[in-house]
Design a protein around this motif. Structure first.
Motif, short mmCIF file in Angstrom:
data_model
loop_
_atom_site.label_atom_id
_atom_site.label_comp_id
_atom_site.label_asym_id
_atom_site.label_seq_id
_atom_site.Cartn_x
_atom_site.Cartn_y
_atom_site.Cartn_z
N ILE A 12 4.56 -1.79 0.77
CA ILE A 12 4.91 -1.37 -0.47
C ILE A 12 5.82 -2.19 -1.22
O ILE A 12 6.32 -1.75 -2.11
N SER A 88 -1.10 2.46 1.82
CA SER A 88 -1.73 3.54 2.27
C SER A 88 -3.47 2.98 1.87
O SER A 88 -3.74 3.82 0.69
N ILE A 91 -4.98 6.63 -0.18
CA ILE A 91 -4.23 7.97 -0.60
C ILE A 91 -3.97 7.05 -2.32
O ILE A 91 -3.61 6.19 -2.73
N ASP A 93 -5.94 5.44 -3.85
CA ASP A 93 -6.22 3.57 -4.05
C ASP A 93 -8.07 3.86 -3.27
O ASP A 93 -8.65 4.83 -2.50
N ALA A 117 3.72 5.50 0.27
CA ALA A 117 4.64 5.73 -1.15
C ALA A 117 5.32 6.85 -1.48
O ALA A 117 6.44 7.83 -1.03
N TYR A 162 1.79 9.83 -8.30
CA TYR A 162 2.35 8.57 -8.46
C TYR A 162 2.50 8.02 -10.25
O TYR A 162 1.76 9.26 -10.78
N ILE A 190 10.74 1.83 -3.95
CA ILE A 190 10.63 2.09 -2.77
C ILE A 190 10.70 0.71 -1.63
O ILE A 190 9.44 0.06 -2.09
N MET A 218 6.92 4.29 -9.34
CA MET A 218 7.73 5.36 -9.56
C MET A 218 6.78 6.45 -8.51
O MET A 218 5.41 6.90 -8.50
N1 SAM Z 1 -2.16 3.76 -1.76
C1 SAM Z 1 -0.63 3.66 -2.43
C2 SAM Z 1 -0.12 4.39 -0.54
O1 SAM Z 1 -0.59 6.15 -0.80
O2 SAM Z 1 1.26 3.98 -0.49
C3 SAM Z 1 -0.49 4.13 -3.34
C4 SAM Z 1 -1.40 2.79 -4.52
S1 SAM Z 1 -1.51 4.02 -5.83
C5 SAM Z 1 -2.52 2.73 -6.98
C6 SAM Z 1 0.34 2.83 -6.25
C7 SAM Z 1 1.31 4.35 -7.11
O3 SAM Z 1 2.34 4.45 -5.39
C8 SAM Z 1 2.46 3.33 -8.03
O4 SAM Z 1 1.47 3.64 -9.22
C9 SAM Z 1 3.36 4.22 -7.89
O5 SAM Z 1 3.45 5.01 -8.21
C10 SAM Z 1 3.13 4.52 -6.21
N2 SAM Z 1 3.92 3.09 -5.50
C11 SAM Z 1 3.83 2.55 -4.72
N3 SAM Z 1 4.88 1.25 -4.24
C12 SAM Z 1 5.83 2.36 -3.97
C13 SAM Z 1 7.20 1.68 -4.48
N4 SAM Z 1 7.01 0.70 -3.84
N5 SAM Z 1 7.95 2.76 -5.00
C14 SAM Z 1 7.47 3.75 -5.64
N6 SAM Z 1 6.83 3.65 -6.31
C15 SAM Z 1 5.20 3.15 -5.88
#
Ligand code: SAM
Length: 276
Positions: A12, A88, A91, A93, A117, A162, A190, A218
């Motif tokens: 991530i 992942s 999630i 996704d 995340a 999220y 993160i 975030m």
């Molecule tokens: N499936 C992914 C997971 O659970 O790791 C998350 C996908 S979702 C489409 C994307 C959201 O995850 C972002 O808008 C944010 O809220 C969160 N996210 C993903 N990467 C992040 C990071 N490096 N730091 C903080 N939040 C993150």
């Protein structure tokens, strides 16, 4: 490798978080089902993996039809790796419908875990981890956002959402109204260079983001309710927040209605807070 659907987590934000097993599966797979082929091809390049294989677009809008196609491929002996742009799969996704169909049809599924995340954010937050509820993305509309918060308010668990940088202040304003002075944490960026986790009340976090423009990805987390919520202890802070948005009478009315407080007491406190 056994034919099947392999659900593979990707980093991530920090390439070093790609596990050797995840890289091995991506490298061995015949087909990569991904949200955006450009993003995943780029990841292959960064990891030095062979990108000469089939990359198939697999997104929310075409998940149903692609699921059938991918299951057929497995039936023909192929190894299919399913990835998201980052983190992942499944999630917040795509992937749930595919895996559900695999289960129903007895298709082999395996998971290659990695960064997620919401879990990383919870680990960073210092909020209770024994019971938590992940509620995905927060709706963009004001009313829907408040309705969701009101629905979840009584749940005795850390709430995890999220969120995006451009919406965080609006979301925190709604959280201030619904959750009052409950502790909130915002974990951002993160695993990246500017990773941080900010804890405070919604009002404190709004102040922070007014001074420092919110940026990056975030996760918002809200502490569980105290066994016995005592909003009167934080009445002054609640009033300060309300008075920044509403005239005195409206601020008093809001808090009296929201927390069932004594009107005169709130009014007297509001006069003192206003004079500060
Ligand atoms: N499936 C992914 C997971 O659970 O790791 C998350 C996908 S979702 C489409 C994307 C959201 O995850 C972002 O808008 C944010 O809220 C969160 N996210 C993903 N990467 C992040 C990071 N490096 N730091 C903080 N939040 C993150």
């Amino acid at each position: 490798m056994k034919p099947g659907i392999y659900v593979v987590a990707t980093p991530i934000g920090n390439l070093g978080d790609m596990s050797p097993r995840a890289a091995e599966v991506l490298s061995a797979a015949d087909v990569i089902a991904c949200e955006d082929t450009r993003v995943t091809r780029k990841l292959f390049g960064l990891l030095g993996l062979d990108a000469k294989k089939d990359f198939i677009t697999f997104q929310d809008h075409n998940e149903e039809e692609q699921a059938g196609f991918l299951i057929d491929l497995v039936g023909r002996g192929k190894v299919v790796a399913q990835v998201s742009d980052a983190g992942s799969p499944l999630i917040s996704d795509p992937g749930y419908k595919l895996i559900r169909r695999c289960r129903e049809q007895g298709v082999y599924v395996s998971v290659i875990p990695g960064a997620c995340a919401l879990i990383c954010a919870l680990q960073l937050s210092g909020l209770p981890t024994n019971r938590f509820m992940f509620a995905g993305f927060i709706p963009n509309k004001d009313k829907a956002r408040r309705d969701l918060f009101n629905q979840l308010k009584g749940i005795e668990a850390t709430l995890i959402f999220y969120e995006t940088a451009n919406r965080i202040v609006k979301t925190l304003s709604a959280a201030a109204e619904v959750f009052g002075c409950r502790e909130i944490a915002v974990a951002r960026e993160i695993t990246k260079v500017y990773e941080e986790c900010l804890n405070g009340t919604a009002a404190e976090l709004i102040k922070h983001f007014e001074e420092k423009e919110p940026r990056g990805e975030m996760v918002l987390m809200i502490a569980p309710p105290q066994k016995k919520e005592a909003p009167e202890i934080d009445l002054q802070e609640l009033l300060r927040f309300e008075l920044r948005q509403y005239p005195l009478k409206t601020a008093v009315k809001n808090l009296v209605e929201r927390y069932g407080l004594n009107k005169n007491e709130v009014y007297q406190t509001a006069l003192r807070v206003k004079d500060e």
